[in-house]
Design a protein around this motif. Sequence first.
Motif, mmCIF file in Angstrom:
data_model
loop_
_atom_site.group_PDB
_atom_site.id
_atom_site.type_symbol
_atom_site.label_atom_id
_atom_site.label_comp_id
_atom_site.label_asym_id
_atom_site.label_seq_id
_atom_site.Cartn_x
_atom_site.Cartn_y
_atom_site.Cartn_z
ATOM 1 N N VAL A 154 -5.483 7.944 0.661
ATOM 2 C CA VAL A 154 -5.234 6.546 0.612
ATOM 3 C C VAL A 154 -3.931 6.123 0.329
ATOM 4 N N THR A 155 -3.292 6.578 -0.836
ATOM 5 C CA THR A 155 -1.933 6.113 -1.081
ATOM 6 C C THR A 155 -0.763 6.567 -0.115
ATOM 7 N N VAL A 156 -1.137 7.787 0.354
ATOM 8 C CA VAL A 156 -0.221 8.455 1.376
ATOM 9 C C VAL A 156 -0.220 7.405 2.700
ATOM 10 N N PHE A 157 -1.541 7.124 3.142
ATOM 11 C CA PHE A 157 -1.385 6.173 4.303
ATOM 12 C C PHE A 157 -1.301 4.849 4.035
ATOM 13 N N ALA A 158 -1.379 4.364 2.826
ATOM 14 C CA ALA A 158 -1.111 3.039 2.582
ATOM 15 C C ALA A 158 0.530 2.875 2.625
ATOM 16 N N LEU A 159 1.306 4.047 2.253
ATOM 17 C CA LEU A 159 2.803 3.730 2.032
ATOM 18 C C LEU A 159 3.464 3.972 3.307
ATOM 19 N N VAL A 160 2.439 4.671 4.103
ATOM 20 C CA VAL A 160 3.294 4.934 5.598
ATOM 21 C C VAL A 160 2.682 3.611 6.485
ATOM 22 N N SER A 161 1.623 3.111 6.282
ATOM 23 C CA SER A 161 1.389 1.885 6.953
ATOM 24 C C SER A 161 2.321 0.845 6.585
ATOM 25 N N GLY A 162 2.454 0.678 5.170
ATOM 26 C CA GLY A 162 3.485 -0.466 4.583
ATOM 27 C C GLY A 162 4.925 -0.104 5.225
ATOM 28 N N TYR A 163 5.301 1.124 5.488
ATOM 29 C CA TYR A 163 6.658 1.271 5.913
ATOM 30 C C TYR A 163 6.783 0.781 7.340
ATOM 31 N N PHE A 164 5.735 1.318 8.247
ATOM 32 C CA PHE A 164 5.975 0.953 9.724
ATOM 33 C C PHE A 164 5.480 -0.487 10.165
ATOM 34 N N ILE A 165 4.826 -0.964 9.250
ATOM 35 C CA ILE A 165 4.140 -2.484 9.532
ATOM 36 C C ILE A 165 5.141 -3.392 8.963
ATOM 37 N N TYR A 166 5.685 -3.315 7.673
ATOM 38 C CA TYR A 166 6.592 -4.188 7.099
ATOM 39 C C TYR A 166 7.760 -3.747 6.361
ATOM 40 N N GLY A 167 8.168 -2.292 6.783
ATOM 41 C CA GLY A 167 9.312 -1.751 6.210
ATOM 42 C C GLY A 167 9.498 -1.663 4.902
ATOM 43 N N GLU A 168 8.488 -1.447 4.375
ATOM 44 C CA GLU A 168 8.196 -1.374 2.906
ATOM 45 C C GLU A 168 8.818 -0.056 2.439
#
Length: 296
Positions: free
Chosen positions: A245-259
Amino acid sequence: MNGKDLFIMISVMVIWGVNFTMIKLGVTEIDPLLIAAARFFCATFPIIFFIRRPQVKWRYLVGYGIIFGTGVWGMASCSITFGLSSGMASVLLNTDVLTTVLVGVLLYKEAISGKIFLGMAVALSGLVVSVLSTNGNVTLAGVIFIMISAVCWPLAGAIVRASGTQKAFAFNVWGMLFAPIPLIALSLLIHGPEVISETINLWNKDAWLSVLFQAYPTTLFGYWMWNKMVMKYPMTQLAPLTLLVTVFALVSGYFIYGEQLSIAQWFSCSTFLIGIIIVMSPDRKRKQIGLVEETL
């Protein structure tokens, strides 16, 4: 675990990871408590009319709704509103593994083994460094709210356990019936009645996408599949998958919000998750005892 079930579980972990980004999508402009209330309202109706109420005392359903709705996801939503990135929220929510251990000690008098103590120490050291090494993706208020969420997570589990229910999905749906009201009440207490009109005026397609994603793929489908697998496989096989869950949260945060995480945070978050893995890994002595008992 067979290939089909593994695919289902990884799909659920993807959904739960992206869910943190969807929470951020909703709470960017709208009060997080009302977003959470809308999530649980949509997750409850109309499906509750087709699911028989589990035969447990009402106080367990009410308590679960308050703790799971307001304590876990209301506070998690607030943590993102108060400056915690969606990716870091998913990382820090993993401290629920540590708070679960503490609840086990305090409520059920469970002992902490040396391995668990080591894992907790490693995880906490990584947690401290990740918070101190912020690049703007961590705030004090955000950390406080996500810690409240992490404490409430095992308490919600304790309520389910105390209820003695054998119908976890039905319990979850009927418990969520009591989640919206305390969330709305808390929002009114903090912001006053004008928050309702402000929310109506600000409500848009992003809010709908956020709420519907949280209600259906995340809550209903995700917990339905999770509960099915819990009844089919031991937790020692399922628990490590939740780290995805953490891995996919970090990935989605990067691609959607540039986190992004700082270099120090990448190392510290890795250290934190290693500590969590140590805590979750089965005790070798306990496994040996179990094998002996099976042989006998």
